[in-house]
Design an enzyme around this catalytic site. Structure first.
Site, PDB file in Angstrom:
ATOM      1  N   THR A 114      26.007  19.328  -1.545  1.00 47.65           N
ATOM      2  CA  THR A 114      26.546  20.767  -1.719  1.00 47.65           C
ATOM      3  C   THR A 114      25.740  21.674  -2.287  1.00 47.65           C
ATOM      4  O   THR A 114      25.228  21.279  -3.847  1.00 47.65           O
ATOM      5  CB  THR A 114      27.751  20.537  -2.439  1.00 47.65           C
ATOM      6  OG1 THR A 114      28.287  19.804  -1.432  1.00 47.65           O
ATOM      7  CG2 THR A 114      28.682  22.161  -2.560  1.00 47.65           C
ATOM      8  N   ASN A 142      37.760  17.256  -9.639  1.00 49.15           N
ATOM      9  CA  ASN A 142      37.386  17.123  -8.425  1.00 49.15           C
ATOM     10  C   ASN A 142      39.196  18.175  -7.605  1.00 49.15           C
ATOM     11  O   ASN A 142      39.725  18.598  -7.200  1.00 49.15           O
ATOM     12  CB  ASN A 142      37.084  16.649  -6.948  1.00 49.15           C
ATOM     13  CG  ASN A 142      35.699  17.054  -6.730  1.00 49.15           C
ATOM     14  OD1 ASN A 142      34.973  17.827  -6.257  1.00 49.15           O
ATOM     15  ND2 ASN A 142      34.664  16.039  -8.181  1.00 49.15           N
ATOM     16  N   GLU A 150      28.529  15.178 -10.373  1.00 53.23           N
ATOM     17  CA  GLU A 150      29.915  15.466 -11.097  1.00 53.23           C
ATOM     18  C   GLU A 150      30.185  13.837 -11.813  1.00 53.23           C
ATOM     19  O   GLU A 150      30.465  13.348 -11.605  1.00 53.23           O
ATOM     20  CB  GLU A 150      31.066  16.403 -10.484  1.00 53.23           C
ATOM     21  CG  GLU A 150      30.396  17.529  -9.538  1.00 53.23           C
ATOM     22  CD  GLU A 150      31.765  18.636  -8.500  1.00 53.23           C
ATOM     23  OE1 GLU A 150      31.954  19.151  -8.329  1.00 53.23           O
ATOM     24  OE2 GLU A 150      32.900  17.292  -7.773  1.00 53.23           O
TER      25      GLU A 150
END
Length: 403
Positions: free
Chosen positions: A192, A398, A275
């Protein structure tokens, strides 16, 4: 010969300028910049690689059409906060609209403007906010604004990712610079990510695309954070030729070495900034039967939630590594397999060498970056993947992504 450029980025090569501004793309009155513009003083040859996801965002489809036309480009508009994906025909029309408005302001053709977006999927792009920034962005274009552009494309990233190198060849000098964003929804077959790479080398499109393809395969296609693939993955490589140094078959390998240095650095930064991640791990598989099996094995280990949580707990549970390797589809003899933590030989012939080594392995796993090597003793092929640990913070980030 390569020379690292201190504080280098997309505007380090001659003739490239950048700008950033806040358009409040997510509509939450955030003050951080979320729109950016890169512009070249001379038209650029360009190469690109896009997501292999069947669901492609509007800017990806738009840029793919521009690439097919084969013309040169002069500018790239990018925004964070909104992916402009799953937005139907209106999403594509908004890309066209942005390109037309910014081309008019820059006095170039609309086909000379590329578009890139990243952020929430399925939300209409607030195109009027982007159009309203036209004068601000164009008027603030500068050759020292590369870092601000790099900040503007960040989403859940915690650090700016940019770099540049100077390449010396027998034909002369040229520079390559780049920046990227990416921290989550990161999986092999890009990640991503948006990545923008610029060079002042004089190179034709065919060689430019060849170099990009070859370097992508061993850098950005070897990064994984969570095994999910994006709808917006885009790598754009622009060459304006302003150094006057021509790249051809005589110095192509020099060019590729510089590009590889840029892309490998940026790929590692993505893994390091995963993340919720606290460390980056390089998974190296060597002596596989062939390259595809090396890739299968490394990918399986790098993507395994069990392995990644093992990394988070700094637990030298080598059995998880063996189990993932065995489930990968690669052919090898477990009783001939060796495992190394950095340079420490930990497992030999499929068995731990000495349980007293666990403490040393634990200490290695405390480091922010380390390498695990799996030697399959099944052939001579090897590859590596960059991954990170999977922590509770990943879930928190998330779970609240749209909040």
């Amino acid at each position: 010969m390569l020379g690292k450029v201190s504080y280098g980025g997309v505007t380090t090569p001659a003739g490239f300028r950048a700008a950033s501004a806040s358009g409040d793309i997510k509509g939450k009155k955030a003050e951080r910049d979320d729109c950016g513009l890169i512009c070249s003083d001379e038209p650029c040859e360009f190469a690109a690689v896009f997501t292999s996801n069947v669901v492609k965002a509007a800017p990806v489809l738009y840029d793919m059409e521009i690439l097919k036309k084969g013309g040169k480009v002069s500018a790239v508009f990018a925004n964070s906060g909104n992916a402009n994906a799953c937005t139907g025909a209106d999403g594509y029309k908004n890309c066209q609209k942005i390109a037309e408005v910014y081309a008019d302001g820059l006095e170039i053709k609309s086909e000379s403007v590329l578009i890139a977006s990243t952020g929430v999927i399925g939300v209409p792009l607030p195109v009027e906010k982007i159009i309203d920034l036209k004068d601000v962005l164009i008027d603030s274009l500068a050759d020292d604004n590369g870092i601000n552009f790099a900040k503007a494309i960040m989403t859940t990233d915690t650090t700016v990712k940019e770099t540049a190198v100077c390449v010396e060849t027998k034909a002369g000098l040229f520079t390559i610079g780049g920046c990227t964003k990416g921290a989550g929804m990161i999986a092999p077959s890009l990640a991503t990510m948006l990545s923008f790479i610029t060079t002042d080398a004089l190179i034709d499109r065919k060689l430019l695309q060849l170099a990009l393809n070859e370097c992508v395969d061993v850098t950005f296609n070897r990064v994984t954070v969570d095994g999910d693939m994006s709808t917006n993955d885009t790598i754009l490589l622009l060459a304006n030729g302003m150094s006057g140094t021509k790249v051809d078959e005589n110095n192509y390998e020099d060019f590729k070495a510089g590009l590889l240095d840029i892309m490998d650095y940026l790929a590692r930064q993505i893994a390091l900034d995963g993340e919720g991640a606290s460390r980056m791990i390089t998974i190296e598989v060597k002596n596989a039967a062939n390259f595809e099996e090396a890739k299968l094995c490394a990918s399986k280990i790098a993507n395994s939630p069990l392995v990644k949580t093992m990394f988070a707990g700094c637990d030298p549970n080598w059995g998880r590594l063996m189990a993932s390797a065995g489930a990968s589809g690669a052919e090898f003899d477990p009783d001939k397999t060796d495992i190394y933590f950095n340079d420490m030989h930990y497992v030999s012939g499929g068995k731990i060498i000495d349980y007293s080594l666990e403490e040393k392995a634990y200490n290695i796993m405390q480091e922010m970056q380390y390498t695990i090597t799996i030697d399959l003793h099944a052939g001579s092929s090897m590859t590596k993947f960059y991954t990170c640990d999977l922590t509770q913070d990943y879930i928190k980030i998330n779970a609240d992504y749209r909040s």
